[in-house]
Design a protein around this motif. Sequence first.
Motif, short mmCIF file in Angstrom:
data_model
loop_
_atom_site.label_atom_id
_atom_site.label_comp_id
_atom_site.label_asym_id
_atom_site.label_seq_id
_atom_site.Cartn_x
_atom_site.Cartn_y
_atom_site.Cartn_z
N GLU A 132 0.70 -1.35 -0.10
CA GLU A 132 -0.03 -0.04 -0.15
C GLU A 132 0.82 1.24 -0.01
N LEU A 133 1.95 1.25 0.70
CA LEU A 133 2.76 2.32 0.66
C LEU A 133 3.40 2.66 -0.77
N GLU A 134 3.86 1.64 -1.46
CA GLU A 134 4.18 1.65 -2.56
C GLU A 134 3.21 2.33 -3.71
N ARG A 135 1.97 2.07 -3.54
CA ARG A 135 1.02 2.63 -4.32
C ARG A 135 0.58 3.98 -3.98
N LEU A 137 2.46 6.14 -3.05
CA LEU A 137 3.59 6.97 -3.39
C LEU A 137 3.76 7.04 -4.97
N GLY A 138 3.79 5.63 -5.39
CA GLY A 138 4.22 5.29 -6.80
C GLY A 138 2.77 5.91 -7.89
N VAL A 139 1.75 5.27 -7.35
CA VAL A 139 0.57 5.74 -8.48
C VAL A 139 0.06 7.16 -8.42
N SER A 140 0.24 7.71 -7.24
CA SER A 140 -0.03 8.82 -7.06
C SER A 140 0.91 9.98 -7.94
N LYS A 141 2.17 9.45 -7.92
CA LYS A 141 3.08 10.39 -8.58
C LYS A 141 2.92 10.23 -10.36
N SER A 142 2.61 9.02 -10.46
CA SER A 142 2.36 8.70 -12.01
C SER A 142 1.04 9.15 -12.52
N MET A 143 0.04 9.06 -11.77
CA MET A 143 -1.01 9.94 -12.08
C MET A 143 -0.84 11.44 -12.35
N ALA A 156 4.62 15.43 0.37
CA ALA A 156 4.35 16.00 1.62
C ALA A 156 3.54 14.76 2.26
N PHE A 157 4.31 14.58 3.16
CA PHE A 157 3.67 13.07 4.19
C PHE A 157 2.28 13.67 4.73
N PRO A 158 1.22 12.98 4.43
CA PRO A 158 0.00 13.07 4.94
C PRO A 158 0.00 13.24 6.62
N TYR A 159 -0.66 14.00 7.30
CA TYR A 159 -0.62 14.42 8.92
C TYR A 159 0.74 14.55 9.23
N GLY A 160 1.71 14.71 8.31
CA GLY A 160 3.26 14.91 8.74
C GLY A 160 3.75 13.86 9.34
N ARG A 161 3.31 12.47 9.17
CA ARG A 161 3.90 11.59 9.90
C ARG A 161 4.88 10.41 8.89
N PHE A 162 5.94 10.04 9.32
CA PHE A 162 6.71 9.36 8.59
C PHE A 162 7.89 8.53 9.55
N SER A 163 8.48 7.53 8.65
CA SER A 163 9.30 7.11 9.31
C SER A 163 10.54 6.50 8.46
N ARG A 164 11.76 5.94 8.80
CA ARG A 164 12.73 5.65 7.88
C ARG A 164 12.27 4.77 6.78
N ARG A 165 11.14 3.71 7.01
CA ARG A 165 10.72 3.13 5.96
C ARG A 165 10.14 3.96 4.82
N VAL A 166 9.27 4.84 5.42
CA VAL A 166 8.48 5.66 4.56
C VAL A 166 9.42 6.70 3.67
N TRP A 167 10.15 7.19 4.21
CA TRP A 167 11.15 8.17 3.40
C TRP A 167 11.88 7.39 2.49
N GLU A 168 12.32 6.32 2.90
CA GLU A 168 13.55 5.75 2.06
C GLU A 168 12.46 4.92 0.56
N ALA A 169 11.19 4.60 0.97
CA ALA A 169 10.31 4.31 -0.31
C ALA A 169 9.84 5.43 -0.88
N ALA A 170 9.71 6.56 -0.31
CA ALA A 170 9.54 7.92 -1.30
C ALA A 170 10.75 8.24 -2.25
N LEU A 171 12.00 7.95 -1.51
CA LEU A 171 13.29 8.29 -2.31
C LEU A 171 13.37 7.21 -3.48
N ARG A 172 13.00 6.12 -3.20
CA ARG A 172 12.83 5.17 -4.32
C ARG A 172 11.94 5.14 -5.46
#
Length: 241
Positions: A132-135, A137-143, A156-172
Amino acid sequence: MIVLNYHELVEASPSNAWCLTHETFEAHLALCGEALVSPRSFLEHCSDPTSHGTGAVLLTFDDGFLSDYTHVYARYMTAGRIPGFMSFIPVDFVGSPGRMSWEMIEELAKGGVAIGSHGMAHVDLTTVSDAELERELGVSKSMLEDRLGRQVALFAFPYGRFSRRVWEAALRAGYTHLFTIQLGYHRGFESFLYSRLCMTNNMDAEYMRRHLRDPDAMRGVSWKISTKLGLYRQLMRLRYH
């Protein structure tokens, strides 16, 4: 630099804490004055937060509210009263009541507004599965890229919430600049993280005046001590592991 984060703007009677009146927004802009910078200028110089001087201010808006188009863009940007802003779009909300249509978002992008992703359904990304994280990040970007015909590198992280897993997925996924609301200053503890002051409707002109004068004044003792000792980055990486 200081990055301000707004949501919906209304004529009167805000419906929630993050909804501000036109009058309050006008008062904020009057205080920012010539300190406002465009998204393009911010992105060109954000690697050096002192390049614009400590008082430079960037405007950002979350959630794709209609007021981005009808008020901020139409009343301020097209009239030359502000140099631009960033608008972060949760793709599933496009065209729903009170939100911008795709045509409006496309017009903003053509008019110089920096469009970023806010995910698909505005969910807390720290709670979703990897798939779901990949979707989100990735589908929203593609659309967004398909509709705008250009690269979308801002998230921008919804609610401002993130973690290392989330930011690494966003960079990928291909994002290069990630925005939150939790750290209280424009540069986070990693070079790709940027924090924003999330504006609420109890932040009047006097609050804004104090914040512009000293953005660090309301930061906690732990930040001040860890920064002085050079431990801030290490402690934040542990916190958001």
